[in-house]
Write an enzyme that holds these catalytic residues in place. Structure first.
Site, PDB file in Angstrom:
ATOM      1  CE  LYS A 280      -3.720  -1.800   3.228  1.00 30.65           C
ATOM      2  NZ  LYS A 280      -5.215  -1.704   2.230  1.00 30.65           N
ATOM      3  NE  ARG A 354     -10.908 -10.192  -1.419  1.00 28.62           N
ATOM      4  CZ  ARG A 354     -10.648  -9.009  -2.231  1.00 28.62           C
ATOM      5  NH1 ARG A 354     -11.501  -9.313  -3.736  1.00 28.62           N
ATOM      6  NH2 ARG A 354     -11.003  -8.213  -1.935  1.00 28.62           N
TER       7      ARG A 354
END
Length: 510
Positions: A280, A354
């Site tokens: 990120k 996820r």
């Protein structure tokens, strides 16, 4: 990590108050501000109303005014709390009362005891006022030095809350007890999410849960990295393998003998998310200690269900890992064999939540619950679609709508979203069963579509049991408030969806 020092909550008559401040409500009517209390003597109420113009009182949401006590009112300080617009009958909504109570109590930090004479003439209104007050009496100071905490003592949260209500004790006491339990659960989530990742990582998170629940009827089972490897939890292990702090899976269970149903909850617990090899930008990491808010929520909901002795079996699954870049981290194009046997091609290591959730969903649905709900700070796309205050709810239509209705009843903002079948095609992998990344557009729903693939995925093919109803709650936006505090919502961790899920579980008992 989890503060046990919460405010006391009692019902009082006006003449029995021991508090040093009294909160009364003011709404916005068609002809101006309206005082919302029958508890004050008539002369005091008239004097208050006469002061509105001088003080600039409008009755708007989050508006708070202080003034000296009046004759016939046994407190030295009066606080006017705005509740916003009133309905056609001149009444404030439950959520407006909750928010006004929170704003007033938050503004009174440093005051030991506060009484509230907001409308509390029904159990629902009493619950709203009590919940708002408890949630407003929050601050996180656990990681300040002793010296700094001492200096901040003059602005510590309110410690004693008294609610003025005409309800008899037999009616009021259960309402106040529930408000205290649920408020404590919300604040426990805030404590965990606000804790620095230097202190909260998978092992310490698991330890904190076990320690907190040690004296409760909730059972705790922890998978360390060796047990995860032995039992094939490939998703959790893969996401955690780049960190020197190994992952954990925690199962907690409230199992009353008279359970009317079995609800499973799954929570994403990425204790810090750098994005992994798909790193990120620095600015995007600043709030990533909050990426475990889903797991904290699941812990708090099970804890509250047990404390309230709700006759529903509730199992909570906390999938805990730290997503770090290193020489051992997973790479884009790696293939993971998940718990239950499905394979996943990793297209982006920043779509890690996820993956850990998928393992836990398989484990949760292997136990044949009546429904499974997962909670996660899953996608930035949730903020794009719904902003920072609404939770996105997806899944099977009936359970999705049940969750949205529970949120509405709790005064939390949630919005049901579709899961179009065509989204599955964007998750196609040429080398594995499924990819962890789909198309850019509809990212919140695509992530939920990935999760849906793992509901019941661990059951044998000859298992003819009905498919487990499933819903997904994406709390990426509302779980962490980067703006100014408002109502009962502080800056930073919010504890969103605890009240919704407790209410949903209680509904299953009925």
């Amino acid at each position: 990590m989890i503060t046990l020092d919460r405010p006391t909550l009692t019902a009082r008559a006006l003449e029995d108050l021991t508090a040093s401040a009294l909160v009364v409500g003011v709404g916005t009517g068609p002809d101006g501000p309206v005082l919302l209390t029958d508890a004050l003597p008539a002369e005091a109420a008239t004097a208050l109303e006469a002061s509105f113009e001088l003080l600039g009182v409008r009755g708007a949401e989050d508006e708070v005014h202080r003034l000296p006590g009046l004759g016939g009112v046994p407190v030295p300080l009066l606080v006017l709390a705005g509740v916003g617009g009133l309905d056609d009958d001149g009444e404030a909504s439950d959520e407006s009362l909750r928010r006004a109570a929170g704003a007033a109590v938050r503004s009174l930090a440093g005051t030991d005891a506060v009484a509230l004479a907001l409308p509390a003439d029904t159990p629902a209104r009493l619950a709203a006022v009590a919940e708002g007050a408890v949630l407003g009496a929050y601050a996180f100071t656990a990681q300040k030095s002793e010296c700094a905490r001492a200096e901040a003592d003059s602005s510590r949260p309110v410690r004693e809350l008294e609610v003025v209500t005409p309800l008899a004790a037999a009616d009021a006491d259960p309402v106040l007890r529930r408000a205290a339990v649920v408020g404590d659960a919300v604040c426990a989530v805030r404590d965990l999410v606000n804790t620095a990742p230097s202190h909260l990582y998978p092992a310490t998170f698991a330890d904190a849960v076990a320690e907190d629940l040690a004296d409760s009827p909730v059972s705790v089972d922890v998978w360390d990295e060796d047990r995860l490897r032995a039992e094939g939890f490939g998703g959790i292990l893969a996401i955690g393998q780049g960190s020197s702090r190994p992952p954990r899976l925690v199962r907690i269970e409230h199992a009353p003998a008279d359970a009317a149903a079995h609800i499973a909850l799954v929570g994403k617990g990425i204790t810090f998310d750098t994005g992994g090899i798909s790193l990120k930008p620095a600015a995007s990491m600043m709030t990533m200690k909050s990426d475990m808010a889903g797991a904290a929520t699941v812990f708090a909901v099970v804890r509250a269900a047990a404390a309230l002795d709700v006759p529903v079996k509730v199992t909570g699954w906390l999938a805990l890992a730290e997503n770090m870049p290193s020489g051992t981290a997973i790479r884009p194009s790696d293939v993971i064999t998940m718990y239950g046997g499905k394979t996943v091609e990793v297209m982006n290591t920043d779509a890690e939540g996820r993956v850990v959730m998928a393992d836990a969903l398989v484990a949760a649905t292997n136990e044949h619950p009546d429904a499974v709900l997962d909670v996660a700070t899953l996608t930035g796309a949730q903020l794009v679609a719904l902003g920072v205050r609404h939770t996105g709810v997806m899944g099977d239509d009936a359970l999705r709508d049940e969750a949205v209705a529970a949120a509405d009843a709790a005064g939390e903002l949630a919005w049901g979203m579709p899961l179009p079948e065509q989204l599955r095609a964007s998750l196609t992998s040429r080398v594995a069963d499924i990819s962890n990344m789909g198309d850019r557009f509809g990212g919140m729903m695509t992530a939920a579509t990935f999760l849906r693939e793992f509901v019941d995925a661990g059951r044998p093919q000859d298992d003819d049991a009905a498919r487990t109803p499933w819903a997904h709650l994406d709390i990426a936006g509302p779980s962490f408030n980067e703006s100014a505090a408002y109502g009962y919502t502080p800056q930073d961790a919010t504890g969103v969806m605890v009240r919704t899920l407790v209410g949903l579980i209680e509904g299953r008992a009925r």
